[in-house]
Design a protein around this motif. Structure first.
Motif, PDB file in Angstrom:
ATOM      1  N   MET A   1      50.378  42.274  28.036  1.00  0.00           N
ATOM      2  CA  MET A   1      50.841  43.400  28.845  1.00  0.00           C
ATOM      3  C   MET A   1      50.908  44.667  27.993  1.00  0.00           C
ATOM      4  O   MET A   1      50.481  45.744  28.422  1.00  0.00           O
ATOM      5  CB  MET A   1      52.244  43.099  29.409  1.00  0.00           C
ATOM      6  N   ILE A   2      51.469  44.539  26.788  1.00  0.00           N
ATOM      7  CA  ILE A   2      51.588  45.694  25.900  1.00  0.00           C
ATOM      8  C   ILE A   2      50.215  46.238  25.556  1.00  0.00           C
ATOM      9  O   ILE A   2      49.987  47.456  25.603  1.00  0.00           O
ATOM     10  CB  ILE A   2      52.361  45.291  24.618  1.00  0.00           C
ATOM     11  N   ASP A   3      49.279  45.332  25.220  1.00  0.00           N
ATOM     12  CA  ASP A   3      47.930  45.770  24.871  1.00  0.00           C
ATOM     13  C   ASP A   3      47.296  46.527  26.033  1.00  0.00           C
ATOM     14  O   ASP A   3      46.615  47.545  25.834  1.00  0.00           O
ATOM     15  CB  ASP A   3      47.067  44.555  24.493  1.00  0.00           C
ATOM     16  N   LEU A   4      47.538  46.030  27.253  1.00  0.00           N
ATOM     17  CA  LEU A   4      46.968  46.680  28.437  1.00  0.00           C
ATOM     18  C   LEU A   4      47.621  48.039  28.672  1.00  0.00           C
ATOM     19  O   LEU A   4      46.938  49.045  28.893  1.00  0.00           O
ATOM     20  CB  LEU A   4      47.174  45.778  29.666  1.00  0.00           C
ATOM     21  N   LEU A   5      48.964  48.063  28.588  1.00  0.00           N
ATOM     22  CA  LEU A   5      49.706  49.312  28.810  1.00  0.00           C
ATOM     23  C   LEU A   5      49.324  50.374  27.783  1.00  0.00           C
ATOM     24  O   LEU A   5      49.438  51.568  28.041  1.00  0.00           O
ATOM     25  CB  LEU A   5      51.222  49.056  28.717  1.00  0.00           C
ATOM     26  N   ALA A   6      48.895  49.933  26.593  1.00  0.00           N
ATOM     27  CA  ALA A   6      48.532  50.876  25.545  1.00  0.00           C
ATOM     28  C   ALA A   6      47.197  51.555  25.819  1.00  0.00           C
ATOM     29  O   ALA A   6      46.917  52.629  25.280  1.00  0.00           O
ATOM     30  CB  ALA A   6      48.497  50.172  24.189  1.00  0.00           C
TER      31      ALA A   6
ATOM     32  N   CYS B   1      38.109  35.850  23.612  1.00  0.00           N
ATOM     33  CA  CYS B   1      38.330  34.816  22.580  1.00  0.00           C
ATOM     34  C   CYS B   1      39.337  33.731  22.985  1.00  0.00           C
ATOM     35  O   CYS B   1      39.149  32.564  22.672  1.00  0.00           O
ATOM     36  CB  CYS B   1      38.806  35.446  21.273  1.00  0.00           C
ATOM     37  N   VAL B   2      40.431  34.136  23.638  1.00  0.00           N
ATOM     38  CA  VAL B   2      41.483  33.155  23.897  1.00  0.00           C
ATOM     39  C   VAL B   2      41.020  32.086  24.868  1.00  0.00           C
ATOM     40  O   VAL B   2      40.102  32.310  25.660  1.00  0.00           O
ATOM     41  CB  VAL B   2      42.763  33.820  24.468  1.00  0.00           C
TER      42      VAL B   2
ATOM     43  N   ALA C   1      48.765  37.805  31.072  1.00  0.00           N
ATOM     44  CA  ALA C   1      50.108  37.754  31.648  1.00  0.00           C
ATOM     45  C   ALA C   1      51.196  37.698  30.578  1.00  0.00           C
ATOM     46  O   ALA C   1      52.374  37.866  30.880  1.00  0.00           O
ATOM     47  CB  ALA C   1      50.234  36.543  32.572  1.00  0.00           C
ATOM     48  N   SER C   2      50.816  37.446  29.309  1.00  0.00           N
ATOM     49  CA  SER C   2      51.809  37.324  28.241  1.00  0.00           C
ATOM     50  C   SER C   2      52.388  38.692  27.873  1.00  0.00           C
ATOM     51  O   SER C   2      51.833  39.737  28.232  1.00  0.00           O
ATOM     52  CB  SER C   2      51.180  36.690  26.997  1.00  0.00           C
TER      53      SER C   2
END
Lengths: 259, 259, 259, 259
Positions: free
Chosen positions: A78-83, A64-65, A73-74
């Motif tokens: 990063m948090i969404d990926l790490l989760a 979407c973005v 990279a934001s």
């Protein structure tokens, strides 16, 4: 999907909020042996469901973005990926210890909730006050830390031969932090008479010191609220009023409400 | 009977206040085995007397108010009922455990005292300040809860293999709440070096965080008191000023300083 | 002797201050067995000397004041009497227990020091701020007490079957007070899961509540200091200035410094 | 070298900061037996390097300053000397106990960091607020100490026959300080019913008392910040106003709003 102002965006945000909260609740219960052993199969299934849902969400966001790279990279990307990423590693390293740490990464999604809530009016005033007094608080905390190191070392010299709780300087500093912040676990406590006298003075000192950040914050909140309530008179420039004033209280001229 | 402004109403209120306080004292003493066993007969008699008195009060209230239904459905009507109804159930289920819980309902009448006291001038300023800063405090407490969940989970990952006090995530969150609020029981305390370092930072953080609600409340109380020191415009009655204002900021008329 | 403004009065006051402080220090050391046994004779002699000195002071005061009766009936007259009278009773009841309690009465003379210090400028601002916010603080403390009774009883119902620390309601209220005030001894701590969840909410609540008296005091101190710094312009009545202002900042007229 | 404004001076200051911090870290690690035994040789070498570096710094300072005598007699000169001199004594008295105390003197160099940091803008506001409210805080702490002595003695009379934690008055005063400051270790806690009731009142009292220094500091910080938002008169330079003042309150000249 990123714009919380549309109805669809709001529904998506609320849905995500519920999803994150229920996932965190699940992770908490999973860590309690008596519960996790009983409903092992249920937890396993729910874990996979959550993993799939969050993976879909991540891919959707990437799609979407405007700039997929910038999102990835934001901080939140990063948090969404790490989760989600570490959860896939479970198939390769299925030991329990790895498993628990991997799961804990999902708790990072709590920051998503922080992000959602920060648009509320109330948290905006808090945020402004925090940002404004941030540097002062940091300088203050640095002083507290220096003080804790100094006082901890002092107590170490006094107590280390009589009290196993003060057997190293770092341990004594830990005690000083526990005492200055008035937490006072009691796992480490002075045993000698001299130690107790010094500890008493440290406590009374800490009692006075706690007033400092409070004073800083009070000043910041008061000023922040004042600012949001006032406007200047365009005729005499001298006075400052509340938002609802219609006439200048210094020169008597009419005030333009739209001003 | 509902109007505290008449002399009779005041006497009734004071009588009720004494009755509730003595009943609560009785309930407390009753829970102490050494006392309740010694004076079992006295307690039994007094219990029945209080039950009768409160039942009469409830029936009187039902009879006196304009709408008996509205009273019965109101918050205080419910509390009054809950304080007496369960006591009658003792005749049917005379087990001790049920008995104690049933008795505890009577403590709900403490809210009646809250209601009586809230008309005092002092509690009015406090009340206003609390109501005004309520939403901000709630948002703040929500942040603290999120923080406790995050920090508790972090400590769980660090400590759970070395410290039985951190064996589940909810237990670790309980520790985080105890620490951030500076209560510090010490029933759970970090045991590893890394855990103690993280705990020290959490304490110093909690030390800074406690300044936030204080700042909010300080700002609210200061503003509330300022408001009560201001004066109304004698021409338009709409606006409120500081003592030194020379012109009404709502209608532009001159203000009489001696007013 | 009662007028601290004369040189002789000041010397007397300072002498009395030293006497009281050294007497309190003596009483403290006397309660430590390892010290009092070693220097028993010294303590006995010093005790008699102090008794004689304080008796002389009391008789002098009775003789000096305009109305001996009024002094004897005043708060400080009572304290002075209580500090010496019981000591004479030791000759008749020389048991150790009576002896210690009798000695403790002398500590009441600490109030004399309070009286001496309260004329300092700094304690005057504190005193005014305390007096001004006294009623509000009392109402607040009453609310806290009611809350502690309610929450203590709630925890009693939840915990009393599983935790000896909550075996009576008064004990549970003691725990609630320890928790709300963030003291947190840890001698009583919740043991059940439900108890810990409730306790966490009580702590977070107590965290927010501690902000209330702080807000009250902050407002009182700020207002007290403002008052002591300001004066009104005699020409335009509109503005209020700091003490050192020479011209009105609203109308530009000269201000009389002696005003 | 003493002028932090030159580039060389800044580099020197930063280098010294790093040196002190790493020396303090080394001292901390040295006190942990498991670490210091493992790397004994490394620690010994580093100790000598630090000693040499600090000795050079001290000699350089003595050489650079205008008056070597005044520096040597100043507070920081004494600290610098105390940080190096005792270390040389190790060669004569190489016992471990002496060694640790000697080392601790080096921690005094923490004050050097205090000195470096105090030029930051943030710590300046804090410093001013602290200095301004210093006398008030001291008077307040003196009251707290008197209160602790009185309440400690009271608890001693109540508890000393039933509780070894209250066996002497100084010990009871230690407990009172721990309680009033809301630290609450729990190493000493009341055991009797009367003691617990008194303790509850002391805690609620301490809860209200903690508001006093906070109020003082809040008032000081708010005033300090107000001052820094005010502007100076361009005509007489003597006076300071609020932003909205139209005339100088010292010389009566009109103020340029754009100034």
């Amino acid at each position: 999907m990123f714009q919380a102002s549309t109805t669809a965006g709001k529904i998506f945000d609320i849905g995500l909020f519920i999803l994150i909260v229920s996932n965190i609740t699940l992770l908490m219960l999973e860590s309690v042996p008596s519960v996790s052993l009983k409903y092992a199969a249920v937890f396993k299934t729910l874990d996979i469901i959550f993993l799939v849902l969050f993976s879909i969400e991540y891919l959707l966001r990437l799609y979407c973005v405007r700039s997929a790279k910038r999102y990835a990279a934001s901080f939140y990307g990063m948090i969404d990926l790490l989760a989600i990423l570490p959860s896939y590693m479970e198939f390769f390293y299925p030991q329990w210890h790895v498993f628990m740490i991997v799961r804990s990464f999902r708790l990072l999604r709590i920051f998503r909730i922080f992000k959602m809530v920060r648009f509320l009016d109330e948290s905006r005033v808090l945020m402004f006050a925090l940002v404004k007094s941030f540097r002062k608080i940091i300088v203050f905390l640095f002083f507290v830390l220096l003080l804790a190191i100094f006082l901890g070392s002092l107590m170490y010299v006094v107590e280390f031969q009589h009290n196993p709780g003060f057997n190293t300087i770092p341990q004594s500093i830990y005690w000083a932090v526990v005492t200055i912040t008035t937490v006072g676990y009691g796992d480490v406590a002075p045993a000698t008479a001299v130690g107790k006298i010094i500890a008493s003075f440290i406590m009374i000192l800490g009692y006075a010191i706690i007033a400092v950040p409070t004073g800083i914050m009070s000043a910041a909140v008061i000023q922040e609220e004042k600012k949001s309530r006032k406007k200047h008179c365009p005729h005499c420039f001298a006075a400052v009023y509340g938002k609802e004033a219609a006439f200048c209280s210094a020169c008597g001229q009419k005030l333009d409400q739209s001003f």
